[in-house]
Scaffold this active site. Sequence first.
Site, PDB file in Angstrom:
ATOM      1  N   ARG A   1       0.819  -1.210   0.000  1.00 55.49           N
ATOM      2  CA  ARG A   1       0.000   0.000   0.000  1.00 55.49           C
ATOM      3  C   ARG A   1       0.852   1.258   0.000  1.00 55.49           C
ATOM      4  NH1 ARG A   1      -5.157  -1.228   2.751  1.00 55.49           N
ATOM      5  NH2 ARG A   1      -5.112   0.855   3.619  1.00 55.49           N
TER       6      ARG A   1
ATOM      7  N   TRP B   1       1.140   6.627   5.620  1.00 58.56           N
ATOM      8  CA  TRP B   1       1.237   7.343   4.341  1.00 58.56           C
ATOM      9  C   TRP B   1       0.780   8.751   4.686  1.00 58.56           C
ATOM     10  CZ3 TRP B   1       2.549   6.914  -0.790  1.00 58.56           C
ATOM     11  CH2 TRP B   1       1.981   7.828  -1.674  1.00 58.56           C
TER      12      TRP B   1
ATOM     13  N   GLY C   1      -7.023   7.346   7.863  1.00 60.05           N
ATOM     14  CA  GLY C   1      -8.087   8.266   7.454  1.00 60.05           C
ATOM     15  C   GLY C   1      -7.720   9.706   7.764  1.00 60.05           C
TER      16      GLY C   1
END
Length: 609
Positions: A27, A74, A99
């Site tokens: 990811r 990230w 999120g």
Amino acid sequence: MCGIIGFVGSQQAAPILLNGLKRLEYRGYDSAGIAVIDNGELIIRRSVGKLSQLDALLAEQPVGGTIGIGHTRWATHGRPSEQNAHPHRSGDVVIVHNGIIENYLALKHRLEAQGYRFDSETDTEVIAHLVAAALTRGRTLAQAVREAAQDLQGSYAIAALSVAEPATIVTTRSGCPLVMAHNEQGSFLASDVTPLLAHSRDVVYLEDGEIGILTPERLAVVDEAGQAVDRPLVRIDWDAEAAEKGGYPDFMVKEIHEQPRVIADTLRGRYRYDSGEADLPDLAMTAEELIHARRIWIVACGTSWHAGLVGKYLFEEMIRKPVQVDIGSEFRYREPMIQKDDLFVAISQSGETADTLEAAREAKKHGARVLAIVNVVGSTLAREADGVIYTRCGPEISVASTKAFTGQVIALYLLALHIGRVRGILSAEEGRWWLDQYLMIPSRVEHILKREADLRSIAERFYTKRNFLYLGRGINYPIALEGALKLKEISYIHAEGYAAGEMKHGPIALIDEEMPVVVLAPRDRLYEKTVNNLMEVRARNAPVIALVTEGDQELAHLAEAVFPIPHVHPLLSPVLFAVALQLLAYHIAVLRGLDVDRPRNLAKCVTVE
Ligand code: M6R
């Protein structure tokens, strides 16, 4: 995108967490960390960069304990650094989060007033403090997480540990996935099924608002009111590789399907609806600077350059501002008449493209204000620019850019609204009207994705052809270029994008029955002219693939294939056309038996000139 992992049970937690994080590596991430409880002590290890760094740190400073949570980050708020890496701690509580918390600034101010200190630049730290605050009010960890979640606006998946309950992990979610599993060794949680497959094929998906409670003996789920929920096990038959792709056969098609979420995330928390304004805190440009900017320059490469071209049409029509768009490698070697106080917008998914970076440096030398529209937080372009609008696409793994493009166009919509409001070109009412239109885009894109099979059927009819021509006008001319680029890079079919009105000045010589022509024909003010171009194509026996506005029956008998696009304001149609053309190119490449994620000769990031 960030990744979450958690374990509580009879085994040492650290190796399970690390292996889980490795399964989430695909990811993309910029830092990682774990937290465990060992003999009543909370221990955190975090590091920037690759997981091997965290691995090395744990080898040097091993941790024991049979309960822990881990995270790969990230970056969205705050640069990649150890300080910003998860887990985040508040007293005896530790949190990992995926999120975006939209109201984190308001919560931060409230918590600071209550005496909480912030050590990171992240939005996540507010959650740790909110949970810790609830625990001081005598709540259980599950109640504390539930109460904290009631304060949060945005999207999140959270996992929490507290020394006060050293055999429990509590998790909740809203808009971000969270999956749990249990076996004889204990209970596991993760942000997708990939790391769980090593432990169990039977998983429990948490739903929005639910709380998951993991102990060594069992998994429990309660709803927002604290009532037990009986959630059935779901059997996962995918292998690990398929799981990384979320069940899709390739990253490209997975990323195409992520676009409704990318668009919603890129808009999320970036507007004030009441005043009809965009809210872009990282822009780092005053209203004065934006008002006095004589001209806007947009510079980028490849697909990002196509997004820039969409920006030109958008800015000139929506806010009446002159825009000059350049390819990075051209801008840097000519003598651009850029001036002090011009606004220079550099667009890049990676933020590392050499030509775009050098162009931005050149613009800075001339005294322009540099704004980056970029996906990778902490990338060179993001660091060197005066201001940034991050597209919140998550890592784009497929070499062919898809979701990054839509994220960039959405960022340009926000910028246009911002400049339009600041310069007084748009009223509050008009601003609200535009926001209403922007907020409709994700559902319109969903609508196209649901009809993927129709695009696959069109692909089946034409995938053996050797040449394609794409025609568009106005704001969809750049989409003709982008559609052709997508096709050529993944299918190796020669494809050209052209302004429809320019066809008669040359490319018409190429047209014959062997050359499919893809015509973008929205019902806009140029519709009749586009139809005329289509007739010219028909007259030369070329098969026409027409992308039309839903309800348009007129072109059905003139085209070999018709794909309807939902109605939106013409300035917003490029996103919808782009998604349809991505799927068309994807299916043609798949039918030709090609590796769509790794096309020959291409690199994901071009760091050389
Ligand atoms: O990372 P960037 O957005 O700066 O990359 C620019 C181009 O290299 C990139 O868009 C390239 O054209 C892609 N292969 C398009 O799919």
